[in-house]
Design an enzyme around this catalytic site. Structure first.
Site, PDB file in Angstrom:
ATOM      1  N   TYR A 196      18.444  -1.681 -21.128  1.00  0.00           N
ATOM      2  CA  TYR A 196      17.712  -1.343 -22.364  1.00  0.00           C
ATOM      3  C   TYR A 196      17.754   0.157 -22.634  1.00  0.00           C
ATOM      4  O   TYR A 196      17.494   0.973 -21.760  1.00  0.00           O
ATOM      5  CB  TYR A 196      16.243  -1.757 -22.241  1.00  0.00           C
TER       6      TYR A 196
ATOM      7  N   LYS B 212     -11.681  -4.591  -1.443  1.00  0.00           N
ATOM      8  CA  LYS B 212     -11.834  -4.787  -2.890  1.00  0.00           C
ATOM      9  C   LYS B 212     -10.451  -5.006  -3.520  1.00  0.00           C
ATOM     10  O   LYS B 212      -9.425  -4.729  -2.887  1.00  0.00           O
ATOM     11  CB  LYS B 212     -12.525  -3.572  -3.507  1.00  0.00           C
TER      12      LYS B 212
HETATM   13  C1  LIG Z   1     -12.558   2.234  -2.394  1.00  0.00           C
HETATM   14  C2  LIG Z   1     -13.673   2.833  -1.620  1.00  0.00           C
HETATM   15  C3  LIG Z   1     -13.519   3.173  -0.264  1.00  0.00           C
HETATM   16  C4  LIG Z   1     -12.183   3.108   0.448  1.00  0.00           C
HETATM   17  O1  LIG Z   1     -11.382   4.188   0.023  1.00  0.00           O
HETATM   18  P1  LIG Z   1      -9.922   4.454   0.612  1.00  0.00           P
HETATM   19  O2  LIG Z   1      -9.502   5.717   0.002  1.00  0.00           O
HETATM   20  O3  LIG Z   1      -9.087   3.306   0.149  1.00  0.00           O
HETATM   21  O4  LIG Z   1     -10.074   4.488   2.086  1.00  0.00           O
HETATM   22  C5  LIG Z   1     -14.638   3.600   0.420  1.00  0.00           C
HETATM   23  N1  LIG Z   1     -15.834   3.723  -0.199  1.00  0.00           N
HETATM   24  C6  LIG Z   1     -16.008   3.448  -1.497  1.00  0.00           C
HETATM   25  C7  LIG Z   1     -17.340   3.630  -2.129  1.00  0.00           C
HETATM   26  C8  LIG Z   1     -14.936   3.009  -2.254  1.00  0.00           C
HETATM   27  O5  LIG Z   1     -15.102   2.746  -3.563  1.00  0.00           O
END
Ligand SMILES: *Cc1c(COP(=O)(O)O)cnc(C)c1O
Length: 358
Positions: A254, A35
């Protein structure tokens, strides 16, 4: 000449980390979580390099992108589909939506699909974000099991809230709640994110869902990737644009946040928050100049940041700089900036060019 501010993505490190997943959970299949553009690493090349049995993305749009790029593996859509149009698209592309809400079941009941959809019913075991409550689970599962629109048997999953903290008792409780509610129901079962996978063998089940560890970032607070056998996949690189010498007391950048403690060299690096480097990084945040640590000195600006080069007065404009990577874990930078490695790798901007090496 092209800009020196680039992210190097090491596909062999990615595959090494997948191999560690397989060795850690040898009886499970792997749903690689890609994702958010593969946690900022580039979803198309990352998915092409990963020989995982399935992929998971958050949204339907992300799944469509991955299919259109030629990915022919199962793709799970973690947020699922909310209406008939989305369900029809998912069926056409053979995507696997997560069902976490009764409204999604109603949408399934009232649509006719070109082919049955494989779905994952999500049980809330303690995360309290998405998922159906244990008391509602049997009735909702029965409704899905009765549908011709759904490929049988229904698969079941849950997600951990605190698995990043190894001594937190909630993860074991979540595993027990999953077992108590789901029991021996047919279909595929999945619980573990990266932290669950590494910390709780009892959570492995049929499918593990690693995300962050594939990218070589530790899912545990205060544990370096190397301690877990992980290899960081991203190296964020830039160069010194200038090395300037200032008198003691000179205010840098800055707001003049940093004042030179003595007559000293200050290096200017060609990366800033406009590239995704965290603006909140305080003085002292480490940066590698010529492979050696130099502390950030002064506020991060949009296109540049400044470093204290007293440790290497011989450094010159053009010298290589690394902001994070195998020799400087992104979590260390995130710790200074008050965030987590997940966020830093996810939010590099389009101005950063990516190079993929094998
Ligand atoms: C993002 C996600 C994962 C992966 O999690 P990590 O901590 O990056 O391994 C797994 N299952 C779901 C439902 C997620 O949203």
């Amino acid at each position: 000449m092209t800009r020196a501010t680039r992210a190097l993505i090491d596909l062999s490190a990615l595959r090494h980390n997948l191999q560690l997943v397989r060795e850690t959970a040898p009886a499970s299949r792997v749903m690689a979580v890609v994702k958010a553009n593969a946690y900022g690493h580039g979803v198309v090349p990352v998915a092409a390099a990963l020989d995982a049995e399935a992929f998971a993305v958050a949204t339907l749009d992300e799944a469509v992108q991955l299919r259109e790029a030629g990915c022919d593996r199962p793709i799970v859509v973690l947020q699922g589909c909310h209406d008939g149009e989305a369900l029809t698209l998912a069926a056409r592309l053979q995507l696997q939506p997560v069902v976490h809400h009764p409204g999604q079941i109603a949408a399934l009941e009232s649509v006719s699909l070109p082919r049955p959809l494989a779905v994952w019913l999500k049980l809330d075991t303690g995360m309290h974000r998405l998922g159906v409550a244990a008391e509602d689970f049997p009735g909702l599962h029965r409704r899905l099991a009765a549908l011709a629109q759904v490929q049988q048997p229904v698969n079941v999953m849950t997600h951990f809230a605190n698995a990043d903290t190894r001594d937190d008792p909630l993860t074991e409780i979540q595993i027990q709640r999953f077992k108590a509610t789901v029991g021996r129901l047919p279909g595929q079962h999945s619980l573990a994110n990266s932290a669950g996978l590494l910390g709780w063998p009892a959570s492995h089940a049929d499918w593990v869902r690693p995300g962050i560890m594939l990218y070589g970032i530790s899912p545990f607070h205060g544990v370096a990737p190397a301690e877990l056998g992980l290899r960081p996949v991203m190296e964020l690189r830039s160069r010194l644009l200038a090395v300037n010498h200032y008198r003691r007391g000179t205010a840098i950048g800055y707001g003049g946040r940093y004042r030179c403690e003595e007559d000293m060299p200050i290096g200017v690096v060609g990366i800033g928050y406009g590239d995704g480097y965290p603006r909140h990084a305080p003085d002292g945040t480490p940066v590698l100049v010529n492979g050696r640590r130099a502390p950030l000195a002064g506020r991060v600006s949009m296109d540049m940041l400044t470093v204290d080069l007293r440790g290497q007065p011989e450094a010159r404009a053009g010298d290589p700089v690394v902001l994070w990577g195998p020799d400087l874990p992104v979590d260390e930078i995130a710790g200074h900036a008050g965030t987590i490695g997940y966020e830093l790798v996810c939010r590099l901007t389009r101005r950063v060019a990516f190079d993929y090496v094998d």
